[in-house]
Design a protein around this motif. Structure first.
Motif, short mmCIF file in Angstrom:
data_model
loop_
_atom_site.label_atom_id
_atom_site.label_comp_id
_atom_site.label_asym_id
_atom_site.label_seq_id
_atom_site.Cartn_x
_atom_site.Cartn_y
_atom_site.Cartn_z
N VAL A 1 0.86 -1.18 0.00
CA VAL A 1 0.00 0.00 0.00
C VAL A 1 0.89 1.23 0.00
N ALA A 2 0.59 2.16 -0.87
CA ALA A 2 1.37 3.39 -0.94
C ALA A 2 0.44 4.58 -1.03
N VAL B 1 3.58 2.47 2.63
CA VAL B 1 3.22 2.17 4.01
C VAL B 1 3.37 0.68 4.28
N LEU B 2 2.95 -0.13 3.33
CA LEU B 2 3.09 -1.59 3.47
C LEU B 2 3.87 -2.10 2.26
N LEU C 1 -11.59 -5.03 2.96
CA LEU C 1 -11.97 -4.77 1.57
C LEU C 1 -12.33 -3.31 1.34
N LEU C 2 -11.79 -2.42 2.19
CA LEU C 2 -12.10 -1.00 2.07
C LEU C 2 -11.01 -0.23 1.34
N LEU C 3 -9.85 -0.86 1.17
CA LEU C 3 -8.73 -0.18 0.52
C LEU C 3 -8.10 -1.16 -0.44
N ARG C 4 -8.03 -0.75 -1.72
CA ARG C 4 -7.46 -1.64 -2.71
C ARG C 4 -5.94 -1.52 -2.67
N PRO C 5 -5.23 -2.62 -2.45
CA PRO C 5 -3.77 -2.53 -2.38
C PRO C 5 -3.16 -2.29 -3.76
#
Lengths: 232, 298
Positions: free
Chosen positions: A9-10, A16-17, A49-53
């Motif tokens: 995740v950016a 961030v991840l 499922l609220l944030l698409r990686p």
């Protein structure tokens, strides 16, 4: 099994991840520790499922997730409940507490009496349920949020710093209620906190605790140098 | 010293409570005044045409250009028509045109803003460029173009004002939606199974309503002025129909002769209902926003 595989995740260019893999097995408590800014909440949102990686996959019970947020199937979304760190931001300020707890039931067109029952189990009196968020305390609000999370009997519950803002007795009450739910329903719980003592108490022997790397890493250097251990 | 330290905080608290009570009384008083004003104007606008014995369009050259007096409280214009009566009729026409036009533009703006804010991405960019496009054309010019497509009349004015004034509401709604969209309670609603339509209807619209209402109310004077400008150019309401805009323009003629009353009174009666409506709208916003309300109750 709720599983994230190689998730990245950016935000803008700040990573961030970076290729994080974690699984939440049903029926167990999985811990996730780490200092603030290390991406715990981002991972929680990805798993809910609220944030698409940006890269990597998420699978729910072996089925890979292809659509995110409101595009994901409602039945899939509601199998994973997310409890937020700040209850005050996690409820619509115009709703009464009863509406907050009952909303998932309304959407699913199920009878609303389960909302009242769950709220009562969380120690929310009928009088409290008619109030709006600004008229109750953080602890009472978070109890409503836990009740809301459990209304549709999720198979996975993600607690993102659920008790950070609360006093010890409310914390104990919420953890006890979630443990009770986990035992009776066989749901998987992901307990996220910077508080390793809480995770130590919550995650029993045999459960896995993941630890995330350094606090607030600079751009490009975020990698999970922390480890994973199994409590014995 | 000891008594000083003990009584002072209490006194301060009492002062604060008194100040708050005074503020609230003041607010209540201006709201009551606004409500009464609006009620009186509304009743006048609705009832006077039913009971008036004089005809507002009655030309009486014998009593032309009379200053305000007992027989004609607001005087008469250069054709001897009673200004008070014409103000009442004009208010009726102008308020109706203004309210309908404001409602139309607020509705159009809300729909566009909601679509842009909710859909995001390419749809948002395209819609906001459309807004920029509409904004870059002079309102009056565009309004004239629209009126030219219709036959002159109230409908043409309403459509013209509605299509040239919706952009502000669209901007307000879009920016509100963008901040709402990233709030955790929207995440919670999605996680609880709510679809897009439900989130827009149950979570977005109630939050937007006060903003939209305020924008709509603030649109009313714009709409009235727009109507005035169009009437002045002969494209608005027909001249025999007393609207406040028509009256001010007629009055401008008399102004050169030193007669101030035919234009001053219609001008005042644009100001009065507008102020009253916006005061009440603020009161409504205070009541519907729960956080504000709790601050007011402290």
């Amino acid at each position: 099994m709720l599983r994230a595989d190689g998730v990245t995740v950016a935000y803008d260019r700040h990573r961030v991840l970076d290729r994080v893999t974690i699984s939440v097995p049903p029926g167990e408590v999985t811990g996730l520790a780490g200092p603030s800014g290390c991406g715990k909440s981002s991972l929680a949102r990805v798993l809910a499922l609220l944030l698409r990686p940006a890269a990597g996959t998420v699978s729910v019970d072996g089925e890979e997730v292809r659509r995110w947020r409101h595009r994901a199937a409602p039945a899939l979304r509601t199998t994973i409940a997310l409890i937020f760190q700040q209850p005050r931001l996690a409820v619509d300020p115009r709703f009464t507490l009863l509406d907050v707890v009952a909303e998932p039931l309304r959407v699913a067109r199920r009878p609303l009496d389960r909302a009242e029952r769950l709220a009562e189990e969380m120690g929310l009196t009928p009088d409290l349920l008619t109030r709006r968020p600004h008229e109750v305390s953080d602890g009472q609000l978070q109890r409503a949020c836990v009740a809301r999370a459990l209304t549709l009997r999720p198979r996975y519950v993600i607690c993102d710093e659920m008790t950070t803002m609360l006093d010890a007795s409310t914390q104990a009450l919420l953890v006890a209620r979630l443990e009770e739910y986990r035992r009776e329903s066989g749901a998987g719980v992901l307990a996220i906190s910077h508080d390793t003592e809480l995770l130590d108490r919550w995650c029993g022997p045999g459960s896995t605790v993941h630890r995330f790397g350094p606090a607030e890493p600079g751009p490009g250097q975020a990698d999970a140098t922390g480890g994973t251990w199994t409590r014995t | 010293m000891t008594t000083g330290t003990r009584t002072r905080p209490a006194t301060r608290a009492r002062d604060r409570r008194r100040d708050r009570r005074r503020d609230r009384r003041r607010r209540d008083r201006s709201r009551r005044l606004a409500a009464v004003t609006l009620a009186v104007l509304g009743l006048a606008v609705l009832l006077v045409p039913l009971v008036a014995r004089l005809d507002q369009s009655q030309v009486d050259l014998a009593s032309a250009s009379l200053p305000p007096g007992l027989a004609h409280p607001f005087g008469t214009d250069d054709l001897g028509r009673d200004v008070l009566l014409r103000v009442v009729y004009g208010l009726r026409v102008s308020l109706l045109v203004g309210l309908v036009a404001a409602a139309v533009s607020a509705t159009v703006g809300t729909l566009v803003g909601l679509a842009a804010g909710t859909l995001g991405g390419a749809a948002d960019r395209i819609l906001m460029r459309v807004v920029d496009g509409f904004n870059s054309v002079p309102h009056l010019l565009f309004g004239i173009f629209i009126v030219a497509l219709f036959s002159p009349g109230a409908t043409a004015v309403v459509v013209s004002v509605g299509l040239t004034h919706w952009m502000t509401a669209a901007r307000i709604v879009r920016s509100e939606v963008l901040t709402l969209r990233s709030r955790p309670f929207v995440d919670a609603a999605i996680s609880g199974g709510s679809g897009r339509a439900r989130i827009v209807l149950r979570h977005f619209l109630p939050h937007l309503a006060p903003h939209v209402a305020l924008a709509a109310v603030l649109m009313v004077p714009h709409a009235v002025w727009h109507e005035t400008a169009l009437s002045f150019l002969g494209l608005g309401l027909p001249p025999h129909l007393a609207s406040l805009g028509n009256m001010i323009n007629d009055g401008a003629r008399s102004l050169l002769a030193g007669d101030w009353w035919p234009s001053l009174f219609p001008g005042l009666f644009i100001l009065l209902p507008t102020l009253a409506i916006s005061t009440l709208a603020q009161g409504w916003r205070d009541r519907t926003d729960p956080r504000r309300r709790s601050e007011l109750q402290l």
